[in-house]
Motif scaffolding. Structure first.
Motif, short mmCIF file in Angstrom:
data_model
loop_
_atom_site.label_atom_id
_atom_site.label_comp_id
_atom_site.label_asym_id
_atom_site.label_seq_id
_atom_site.Cartn_x
_atom_site.Cartn_y
_atom_site.Cartn_z
N VAL A 1 8.48 -29.13 6.43
CA VAL A 1 8.79 -30.34 7.19
C VAL A 1 8.64 -31.54 6.27
O VAL A 1 7.61 -31.71 5.62
CB VAL A 1 7.84 -30.47 8.39
N GLY A 2 9.64 -32.35 6.23
CA GLY A 2 9.61 -33.49 5.33
C GLY A 2 9.07 -34.74 5.98
O GLY A 2 9.71 -35.78 5.94
N VAL A 3 7.90 -34.67 6.58
CA VAL A 3 7.29 -35.84 7.18
C VAL A 3 6.15 -36.31 6.30
O VAL A 3 5.82 -35.72 5.30
CB VAL A 3 6.78 -35.53 8.60
N ILE B 1 -3.10 -21.43 -2.18
CA ILE B 1 -1.95 -21.13 -3.03
C ILE B 1 -0.85 -22.16 -2.80
O ILE B 1 -0.26 -22.68 -3.75
CB ILE B 1 -1.42 -19.71 -2.73
N ASP B 2 -0.59 -22.47 -1.55
CA ASP B 2 0.48 -23.41 -1.22
C ASP B 2 0.24 -24.79 -1.82
O ASP B 2 1.19 -25.49 -2.19
CB ASP B 2 0.63 -23.53 0.30
N GLU B 3 -1.03 -25.18 -1.93
CA GLU B 3 -1.36 -26.48 -2.51
C GLU B 3 -0.99 -26.55 -3.99
O GLU B 3 -0.70 -27.62 -4.52
CB GLU B 3 -2.84 -26.79 -2.34
N ARG C 1 3.93 -26.98 -1.39
CA ARG C 1 2.82 -27.94 -1.20
C ARG C 1 3.06 -28.93 -0.07
O ARG C 1 2.13 -29.64 0.33
CB ARG C 1 2.55 -28.69 -2.51
N ARG C 2 4.28 -29.00 0.46
CA ARG C 2 4.55 -29.92 1.57
C ARG C 2 4.49 -29.22 2.92
O ARG C 2 4.90 -29.78 3.93
CB ARG C 2 5.90 -30.62 1.38
N PRO D 1 2.46 -27.92 6.26
CA PRO D 1 1.50 -28.70 7.06
C PRO D 1 0.04 -28.57 6.62
O PRO D 1 -0.68 -29.58 6.60
CB PRO D 1 1.69 -28.15 8.47
N LEU D 2 -0.42 -27.39 6.25
CA LEU D 2 -1.83 -27.24 5.88
C LEU D 2 -2.16 -27.91 4.55
O LEU D 2 -3.16 -28.63 4.46
CB LEU D 2 -2.22 -25.77 5.88
N PRO D 3 -1.38 -27.73 3.49
CA PRO D 3 -1.67 -28.46 2.25
C PRO D 3 -1.64 -29.97 2.42
O PRO D 3 -2.36 -30.70 1.73
CB PRO D 3 -0.57 -27.98 1.29
N ARG D 4 -0.81 -30.47 3.35
CA ARG D 4 -0.73 -31.92 3.58
C ARG D 4 -1.75 -32.39 4.60
O ARG D 4 -1.81 -33.57 4.93
CB ARG D 4 0.68 -32.30 4.04
#
Length: 308
Positions: free
Chosen positions: A6-8, A80-82, A88-89, A91-94
């Motif tokens: 999601v690009g928010v 890992i996603d971070e 990295r974008r 929801p949890l990494p952000r």
């Protein structure tokens, strides 16, 4: 299937952003695999057009089950996603969604999907969906992904379950036809995933995830892509005599198989000629393999309508 984010902004500013963040946790594009494989198998199992209400109930239950598994995968892989630019974008990494909220959301989706399938479809499909979730989280995410380059080979078994669920929804049983169809997905998954990992090799290396392109040479990976693609095509053709399909399916499977195998061989040829990195055009095979799987399973649905 290709994953979306999601690009928010870093924090949700409206209820729409919150909803979008939770939807992103379910990885909607990966859920496409469910629709691509489970619904056509229902046509084959029925020998024609299956009851629309049953198709809808199975699809909704399967989406909820897959959303549960993907949400929990996001939870356990958030570190890992971070570290990966591609993810990295999420929801949890952000920090748009807290880990505890993601855990509750994933568990609730899993419980609802099990009850939904059990009550509205049958309990065999419900237990199969639950088994798929358990395998994806416990075996692939927590056991294999960070430890072995064979992670996606065996972890990909979870992606075979939608085929079995679609068949079980109609027949309330599982036999050799859906098992062989599941093998198509099983052999298709590694080369599909490895070519994506070739494109994002640096991401996986930075996250210390031992995907095959991270730990093996490009020549080795290309050979394995060819081998697994050949096995995929062979499994797809084995469906014809086993399921006693009409003429349409084997013709379609043969033509599509020749096309996707040619793409795999073309990538290997580029390696042999000394090309490397993006010059190997791994994403070309990745996209072709998506099209191949979708069309092969479309042929499975169309065949009984034309020749049944």
């Amino acid at each position: 299937m290709r994953e979306e984010t999601v690009g928010v902004g870093s924090r949700p500013s409206s209820w729409r952003d919150v909803v979008a963040a939770y939807v992103a946790l379910t990885k909607p594009r990966i859920i496409e695999l469910l629709l691509v494989t489970s619904v056509p198998v229902m046509f084959l199992a029925e020998g024609g057009v299956p009851p629309l209400g049953l198709v809808l109930a199975t699809t909704v239950g399967g989406i909820l089950a897959a959303g549960s598994a993907n949400t929990l995968n996001c939870l356990f892989d958030r570190d890992i996603d971070e570290r990966m630019r591609r993810t990295r974008r999420r929801p949890l990494p952000r920090h748009v969604v807290a880990p505890r909220q993601a855990l509750i959301f994933g568990v609730v989706l899993g419980l609802v999907s099990t009850i939904w399938l059990g009550v509205l479809v049958n309990w065999l499909s419900a237990w199969l969906a639950l088994a798929a979730n358990a395998f994806y989280i416990l075996v692939y995410t927590l056991l294999l992904k960070r430890r072995t380059s064979q992670n996606i080979v065996w972890g990909g078994i979870a992606g075979c379950f939608p085929v079995l669920i679609g068949w079980a929804a109609i027949r309330d049983s599982v036999d050799w036809v859906p098992v062989v169809l599941a093998l198509v997905v099983f052999f298709w998954t590694p080369p599909h995933t490895w070519t994506l990992a070739m494109r994002y090799r640096d991401d996986y290396a930075a996250a210390e995830v031992p995907m095959l392109p991270v730990v093996a040479s490009e020549r080795n990976v290309a050979w394995q892509v060819v081998a697994y693609t050949a096995a995929t095509v062979a499994a797809s053709l084995a469906v014809w005599p086993l399921a006693r399909t009409g003429w349409f399916y084997p013709v379609a499977a043969g033509v599509l198989g020749a096309g996707v195998l040619a793409e795999a061989v073309a990538m290997l040829a580029r390696v042999v000629r000394g090309k490397s990195g993006l010059d190997l055009r791994p994403m070309r095979f990745f996209h072709w393999s998506n099209i191949y799987l979708a069309l092969v399973f479309a042929a499975i649905a169309i065949d009984p309508l034309l020749t049944g």
